[in-house]
Scaffold this motif. Structure first.
Motif, short mmCIF file in Angstrom:
data_model
loop_
_atom_site.label_atom_id
_atom_site.label_comp_id
_atom_site.label_asym_id
_atom_site.label_seq_id
_atom_site.Cartn_x
_atom_site.Cartn_y
_atom_site.Cartn_z
N GLU A 36 0.86 -1.01 -0.05
CA GLU A 36 -0.03 -0.05 0.01
C GLU A 36 0.88 1.29 0.04
OE1 GLU A 36 -2.85 -0.05 3.23
OE2 GLU A 36 -4.17 -1.49 2.08
N CYS A 37 1.85 1.24 0.58
CA CYS A 37 2.85 2.28 0.62
C CYS A 37 4.31 2.05 0.59
CB CYS A 37 2.57 3.04 2.07
SG CYS A 37 3.62 4.43 2.48
N ILE A 38 4.86 3.00 -0.17
CA ILE A 38 6.35 2.86 -0.10
C ILE A 38 7.06 4.20 0.38
CG2 ILE A 38 6.15 3.65 -2.67
CD1 ILE A 38 8.97 1.87 -3.22
N GLN A 39 8.04 4.11 1.25
CA GLN A 39 8.54 5.33 1.65
C GLN A 39 9.88 5.15 1.80
OE1 GLN A 39 7.41 5.69 5.91
NE2 GLN A 39 8.46 7.59 6.39
N PHE A 40 10.92 6.32 1.19
CA PHE A 40 12.36 6.38 1.34
C PHE A 40 12.58 6.43 2.72
CE2 PHE A 40 15.95 9.57 1.88
CZ PHE A 40 16.81 8.52 1.23
N ILE A 41 13.75 5.79 3.19
CA ILE A 41 14.10 5.55 4.45
C ILE A 41 15.60 6.58 4.52
CG2 ILE A 41 14.98 4.38 6.35
CD1 ILE A 41 12.82 2.39 5.82
N THR A 48 17.54 2.55 0.98
CA THR A 48 16.60 1.75 1.47
C THR A 48 14.88 2.32 1.45
OG1 THR A 48 18.30 1.20 3.15
CG2 THR A 48 16.10 0.65 3.73
N PHE A 49 14.21 1.53 1.34
CA PHE A 49 12.56 2.07 1.09
C PHE A 49 11.92 0.93 2.13
CE2 PHE A 49 13.96 3.50 -2.69
CZ PHE A 49 13.49 4.80 -3.02
N LYS A 50 10.91 1.61 2.97
CA LYS A 50 9.96 0.81 3.66
C LYS A 50 8.72 0.33 2.85
CE LYS A 50 7.66 2.63 7.20
NZ LYS A 50 7.26 2.96 8.38
N ILE A 51 8.42 -0.63 2.93
CA ILE A 51 7.17 -1.02 2.06
C ILE A 51 6.18 -1.62 2.96
CG2 ILE A 51 6.43 -2.51 0.29
CD1 ILE A 51 8.84 -0.78 -0.73
N GLU A 52 5.08 -1.12 3.09
CA GLU A 52 3.97 -1.34 4.15
C GLU A 52 2.88 -2.25 3.16
OE1 GLU A 52 2.61 2.02 6.08
OE2 GLU A 52 4.71 2.51 6.97
N LEU A 53 2.38 -3.09 3.87
CA LEU A 53 1.31 -3.84 3.35
C LEU A 53 -0.12 -3.56 3.98
CD1 LEU A 53 3.82 -5.40 2.28
CD2 LEU A 53 2.58 -7.41 2.32
N TRP A 55 -1.98 -5.30 5.87
CA TRP A 55 -2.30 -6.07 7.14
C TRP A 55 -1.14 -5.85 8.08
CZ3 TRP A 55 -1.69 -8.43 2.25
CH2 TRP A 55 -0.55 -8.99 2.08
N SER A 56 -0.52 -4.65 8.26
CA SER A 56 0.38 -4.38 9.05
C SER A 56 1.74 -5.19 9.01
CB SER A 56 -0.25 -4.48 10.31
OG SER A 56 -1.24 -3.70 10.74
N GLN A 57 1.96 -5.49 7.78
CA GLN A 57 3.29 -5.99 7.61
C GLN A 57 4.15 -4.92 7.05
OE1 GLN A 57 2.54 -9.92 5.64
NE2 GLN A 57 4.11 -10.79 6.83
N ARG A 58 5.43 -5.08 7.43
CA ARG A 58 6.41 -4.16 6.84
C ARG A 58 7.60 -4.80 6.19
NH1 ARG A 58 5.25 -1.33 11.75
NH2 ARG A 58 6.92 -2.30 12.47
N TYR A 59 8.16 -4.25 5.06
CA TYR A 59 9.57 -5.20 4.45
C TYR A 59 10.39 -3.56 4.47
CZ TYR A 59 6.80 -9.17 3.51
OH TYR A 59 6.03 -10.08 3.59
N LEU A 60 11.59 -4.14 4.32
CA LEU A 60 12.68 -3.24 3.67
C LEU A 60 13.21 -3.82 2.17
CD1 LEU A 60 14.96 -2.85 6.90
CD2 LEU A 60 13.26 -0.97 5.87
N LEU A 61 13.45 -2.73 1.49
CA LEU A 61 13.80 -2.91 -0.02
C LEU A 61 15.02 -2.23 0.14
CD1 LEU A 61 11.91 -3.40 -2.99
CD2 LEU A 61 13.54 -1.78 -3.01
N ARG A 62 16.10 -2.89 -0.30
CA ARG A 62 17.34 -2.23 -0.41
C ARG A 62 17.99 -2.10 -1.86
NH1 ARG A 62 21.28 -4.81 3.77
NH2 ARG A 62 22.69 -3.40 2.81
N ILE A 63 18.37 -1.03 -2.28
CA ILE A 63 18.84 -0.93 -3.73
C ILE A 63 20.37 -0.94 -3.36
CG2 ILE A 63 18.90 0.45 -5.80
CD1 ILE A 63 16.24 1.37 -5.19
#
Length: 118
Positions: A36-41, A48-53, A55-63
């Motif tokens: 639902e949401c992608i946020q630069f960290i 690094t971006f935070k990816i939010e789903l 159902w309250s799950q979060r992931y980190l995506l690293r480039i």
């Protein structure tokens, strides 16, 4: 060829982050996630971006820039996975893409060195 992580001016930094967001969005298409949401960290040796789903799950995506090889990134992931087996450590777990890979190589339209993602 343009260096992907070149950001010695504010203009180059903004341009880098715009390109990185595009790469992140392309990468997310390779995962079976209803995000639902992608946020630069953070911008350091990785972007690094935070990816939010929903159902309250979060992931980190690293480039990663091309400074590290795919093998080096996979080695880091293997170490993190080994730490996950220890009971007293709580570290992030890697997530595989739809093709089963932990690390993706994304080519951009700007002929930029292909960043590695995990």
């Amino acid at each position: 060829m343009i260096e992907f992580f070149q950001y010695d001016t504010e203009e180059k930094r903004r341009s880098l982050l715009v390109r990185a967001r595009k790469v992140a969005l392309l990468a997310l298409q390779q995962y079976d996630l209803e995000w639902e949401c992608i946020q630069f960290i953070q911008l350091s040796d990785t972007i690094t971006f935070k990816i939010e789903l929903s159902w309250s799950q979060r992931y980190l995506l690293r480039i990663h820039s091309d400074r590290l090889s795919k093998e080096e990134i996979c080695s880091e992931l293997a170490l993190v996975q080994a730490f996950n087996k220890l009971e007293d450590l709580d570290v992030p777990k890697g997530v595989t893409s739809v093709n089963g890979s932990y690390v993706l190589e994304i080519n951009t339209e700007d002929d930029i060195d292909a960043p590695m993602l995990r």
